[in-house]
Structure formats: C-alpha cells, structure tokens
Write a protein that holds these residues in place. Structure first.
Motif, PDB file in Angstrom:
ATOM      1  N   GLY A  41     -77.884 118.994   6.478  1.00 10.64           N
ATOM      2  CA  GLY A  41     -76.915 118.898   6.309  1.00 10.64           C
ATOM      3  C   GLY A  41     -76.714 120.221   6.798  1.00 10.64           C
ATOM      4  N   LYS A  42     -74.869 120.046   8.227  1.00  7.44           N
ATOM      5  CA  LYS A  42     -74.676 121.287   8.510  1.00  7.44           C
ATOM      6  C   LYS A  42     -73.695 122.445   7.284  1.00  7.44           C
ATOM      7  N   THR A  43     -72.886 122.246   6.136  1.00  3.61           N
ATOM      8  CA  THR A  43     -72.614 121.878   4.713  1.00  3.61           C
ATOM      9  C   THR A  43     -72.969 121.767   3.896  1.00  3.61           C
ATOM     10  N   VAL A  44     -72.761 122.098   2.631  1.00  2.86           N
ATOM     11  CA  VAL A  44     -73.503 121.789   1.550  1.00  2.86           C
ATOM     12  C   VAL A  44     -73.123 120.939   1.474  1.00  2.86           C
ATOM     13  N   GLY A  45     -73.653 119.625   0.367  1.00  2.48           N
ATOM     14  CA  GLY A  45     -73.300 118.251   0.358  1.00  2.48           C
ATOM     15  C   GLY A  45     -73.056 117.323   1.563  1.00  2.48           C
ATOM     16  N   GLU A  46     -73.260 117.400   2.664  1.00  6.90           N
ATOM     17  CA  GLU A  46     -73.548 116.542   4.234  1.00  6.90           C
ATOM     18  C   GLU A  46     -74.734 115.641   3.298  1.00  6.90           C
ATOM     19  N   ALA A  47     -74.741 114.603   3.582  1.00  4.43           N
ATOM     20  CA  ALA A  47     -75.827 114.334   3.378  1.00  4.43           C
ATOM     21  C   ALA A  47     -76.956 114.978   4.626  1.00  4.43           C
ATOM     22  N   PRO A  48     -77.669 114.229   4.318  1.00  2.00           N
ATOM     23  CA  PRO A  48     -79.112 115.087   4.627  1.00  2.00           C
ATOM     24  C   PRO A  48     -79.718 113.837   6.082  1.00  2.00           C
ATOM     25  N   SER A  49     -80.892 114.084   7.023  1.00  2.00           N
ATOM     26  CA  SER A  49     -80.930 113.364   8.039  1.00  2.00           C
ATOM     27  C   SER A  49     -81.867 111.975   7.175  1.00  2.00           C
ATOM     28  N   ASP A  50     -82.157 112.354   5.629  1.00  2.00           N
ATOM     29  CA  ASP A  50     -82.959 111.034   5.637  1.00  2.00           C
ATOM     30  C   ASP A  50     -82.486 110.365   4.364  1.00  2.00           C
ATOM     31  N   ALA A  51     -81.143 110.785   4.329  1.00  2.00           N
ATOM     32  CA  ALA A  51     -80.184 109.735   3.454  1.00  2.00           C
ATOM     33  C   ALA A  51     -79.690 108.436   3.494  1.00  2.00           C
ATOM     34  N   VAL A  52     -79.356 107.347   2.030  1.00  2.00           N
ATOM     35  CA  VAL A  52     -78.786 106.586   2.826  1.00  2.00           C
ATOM     36  C   VAL A  52     -77.120 106.827   2.575  1.00  2.00           C
ATOM     37  N   VAL A  53     -76.626 106.626   3.123  1.00  2.00           N
ATOM     38  CA  VAL A  53     -75.005 106.941   3.338  1.00  2.00           C
ATOM     39  C   VAL A  53     -74.723 105.325   2.365  1.00  2.00           C
ATOM     40  N   LEU A  54     -74.478 105.924   1.569  1.00  2.00           N
ATOM     41  CA  LEU A  54     -73.202 104.701   0.073  1.00  2.00           C
ATOM     42  C   LEU A  54     -71.717 104.545   1.030  1.00  2.00           C
ATOM     43  N   PHE A  55     -71.158 105.538   0.961  1.00  2.00           N
ATOM     44  CA  PHE A  55     -70.347 105.780   1.106  1.00  2.00           C
ATOM     45  C   PHE A  55     -69.665 107.244   1.488  1.00  2.00           C
ATOM     46  N   ASP A  56     -68.751 106.813   3.056  1.00  2.00           N
ATOM     47  CA  ASP A  56     -68.290 108.085   3.534  1.00  2.00           C
ATOM     48  C   ASP A  56     -66.975 107.870   4.498  1.00  2.00           C
ATOM     49  N   GLY A  57     -66.370 106.281   4.214  1.00  2.00           N
ATOM     50  CA  GLY A  57     -65.415 106.092   4.888  1.00  2.00           C
ATOM     51  C   GLY A  57     -65.219 105.154   5.997  1.00  2.00           C
ATOM     52  N   LYS A  58     -66.423 105.655   6.519  1.00  2.00           N
ATOM     53  CA  LYS A  58     -66.635 104.898   8.431  1.00  2.00           C
ATOM     54  C   LYS A  58     -67.070 103.547   8.730  1.00  2.00           C
ATOM     55  N   SER A  59     -67.724 103.341   7.006  1.00  2.00           N
ATOM     56  CA  SER A  59     -68.195 101.912   7.126  1.00  2.00           C
ATOM     57  C   SER A  59     -67.283 101.125   5.935  1.00  2.00           C
ATOM     58  N   GLY A  60     -66.286 101.111   5.333  1.00  2.00           N
ATOM     59  CA  GLY A  60     -65.749 100.501   4.026  1.00  2.00           C
ATOM     60  C   GLY A  60     -66.542 100.505   2.988  1.00  2.00           C
ATOM     61  N   LEU A  61     -66.712  99.497   2.133  1.00  2.00           N
ATOM     62  CA  LEU A  61     -67.381  98.786   1.597  1.00  2.00           C
ATOM     63  C   LEU A  61     -68.431  98.090   1.738  1.00  2.00           C
ATOM     64  N   ASP A  62     -69.106  98.782   2.777  1.00  2.00           N
ATOM     65  CA  ASP A  62     -70.516  97.539   3.382  1.00  2.00           C
ATOM     66  C   ASP A  62     -71.033  97.788   2.507  1.00  2.00           C
ATOM     67  N   GLN A  63     -71.887  98.634   1.722  1.00  2.00           N
ATOM     68  CA  GLN A  63     -73.432  98.775   0.655  1.00  2.00           C
ATOM     69  C   GLN A  63     -73.154  98.420  -0.652  1.00  2.00           C
ATOM     70  N   TRP A  64     -71.773  98.240  -0.515  1.00  2.00           N
ATOM     71  CA  TRP A  64     -71.048  97.460  -2.652  1.00  2.00           C
ATOM     72  C   TRP A  64     -70.293  96.128  -2.469  1.00  2.00           C
ATOM     73  N   VAL A  65     -71.324  95.935  -3.858  1.00  2.00           N
ATOM     74  CA  VAL A  65     -70.563  94.170  -4.052  1.00  2.00           C
ATOM     75  C   VAL A  65     -70.274  94.547  -5.254  1.00  2.00           C
TER      76      VAL A  65
END
Length: 256
Positions: A41-65
């Motif tokens: 990631g460009k900054t510390v804490g930013e998801a690297p390219s091989d990460a599974v993004v669980l929440f970043d606000g862009k897809s709501g709660l699509d990854q959660w139940v």
C-alpha cells in the motif's frame, strides 16, 4: 603429553575449520521457490495487492453476514466507517480463513461513558466457531485510563493472555490492530498444533507469538474441545450500555 594433546586439538580444529570453508558460495544459495510479487500500500495500513478487503466503505457489508441468522449484516455504514449496531448482534465474514495477516482499525467515540468492561467493549474473534461469542477473542475495549482485569483489557487474548503493554489511544482517536493468526491443526479430534497469535497494537508488540490454550472461555479454563478447520472472522456487538464503537479499514492476507 599435555602439550601434545593441546597441539593435536588445535591441528584437528584447524582442519575442520578449513574444511568447512572449502566449498563455494553457490553451495548455500537458494533460487526457488521465488516469492510472489506483492505491491505494498502507498501508506502504512493500506491494503496490499494480495489482500482480501473485508471493509473499506466502498462495498458496504457485502463481505459480512449476521451471525445469528446467517442473513445480511445490519451494522451501520457511513462512508468508510462501520459502527456496531448492538441491537442486531454479532457479524462475521462470509468467507472462512485458515492462517492469515489481519489489519483492523477501531475507535470508541469521544463521548464514551461507562467503566471497566462496560466502556467501549467489543471483540475481534480471530476464528468464529459458531453462534454468539464462540471462538478465539482478541479483546477490544476502551483501556485508556479505564481500570479492569488485565486479561480483559484491550490487546488481551480475552481471559487468557495479558498484553505486554497498553498503547490504547484516547477516546475519539483511531486504534490499530495488526495480527498474525496461525490456525490450530488437528489429528482427528486431538489438537496437533495449537493456535498461535502475534498482535501489534498501534505499532507496539502486545502479544508475541503466544500459544493459545483453546477457544475463549468466559467461565472456566479454555481448552481445545473439538476439531475445526478454516473459520470466519467475527466482530462482537457487546451488550454493555456504552455508546457503540466503530471499525474501518479491515483487510486480511491469507497465509500458506
């Protein structure tokens, strides 16, 4: 005779030292397997390219139940911030994970009230093992000038391991957990290798590759009572009366 033994030992030792250095540098070079390329990631804490993004606000709660029903998660999303909805209960990831690297940020509101375990209480269950609070819990709590039992403060493996330090930031400021979770393995119903976890809390090492005694046990001694495989990551909607806390920037990298 004494000097002859010493002289012989020196000669012998010298022979082995010379022999050990008689190879080529190439003898100890390893060329495979070649590590995969990962873009940081460009900054510390930013998801690297091989990460599974669980929440970043862009897809709501699509990854959660919702844990209780298995239906849609009902926590509150505003921009890139996810806030606990205490009335709807715990949520967990749709996907199950084995060993992984996890990044998650959390904050109690500046207006937080309550004391002890009734002040900004939640938890990150590193492996959810069913309904309610079943699983292995990394405690989330407002531990900034808030006294409680030390194996229940922020950064603890709840009711098992005390954190090595308390770097909790004041209410209203974001805290960061970076976790390395090594899932347990089993031979039938018998534990083969226990779960292990390392936790960095706001950049401070608070759990150093510790060997867990088993899943979290609120009352009694934890132990491995049943085998399990990969499991979801669960976030807790604790029943205390304090104002709900929030999460953001949640991602995970699966480890082989």
């Amino acid at each position: 005779m004494k000097y002859r033994i010493i002289f012989t030992a020196l000669l012998t030792g010298g022979f082995y030292m010379a022999n050990a250095q008689s190879g080529k540098p190439e003898d100890t070079e390893k060329w495979e397997p070649v590590p995969s390329v990962v873009t940081a990631g460009k900054t510390v804490g930013e998801a690297p390219s091989d990460a599974v993004v669980l929440f970043d606000g862009k897809s709501g709660l699509d990854q959660w139940v919702d844990v209780a029903s298995g239906g849609a998660a009902k926590w509150d999303v505003k921009g890139d911030v996810l806030t606990v909805n205490k009335s709807s209960g715990n949520i967990e990831t749709k996907k199950s994970f084995g060993s992984y690297q996890l990044h998650i940020e959390w904050k109690v509101p500046a207006s937080i009230t309550g004391t002890g375990q009734a002040r900004g209480n939640s938890g990150v269950f590193l492996a959810s093992l069913g309904k309610g609070d079943a699983g292995y819990e990394l405690q989330v709590l407002d531990s900034y000038n808030n006294k409680t039992y030390v194996n229940g403060m922020a950064g603890s493996i709840y009711k098992q391991f005390i954190p090595l330090a308390n770097p909790t930031k004041p209410p209203g400021v974001w805290n960061v957990y970076d976790v390395i979770w090594t899932a347990p393995t089993f031979d039938g119903d018998k534990v083969k290798t226990p779960a292990r976890v390392t936790v960095l809390f706001n950049g401070v090492l608070v759990e150093n590759n510790i060997e867990l005694l088993g899943p979290t046990q609120y009352i009694g001694t934890p132990a491995y009572r049943a085998a399990h495989g990969p499991a979801p990551i669960k976030l807790q909607a604790h029943g205390d009366k304090s104002e709900p806390l929030s999460f953001r920037n949640i991602w995970v990298r699966e480890l082989k």
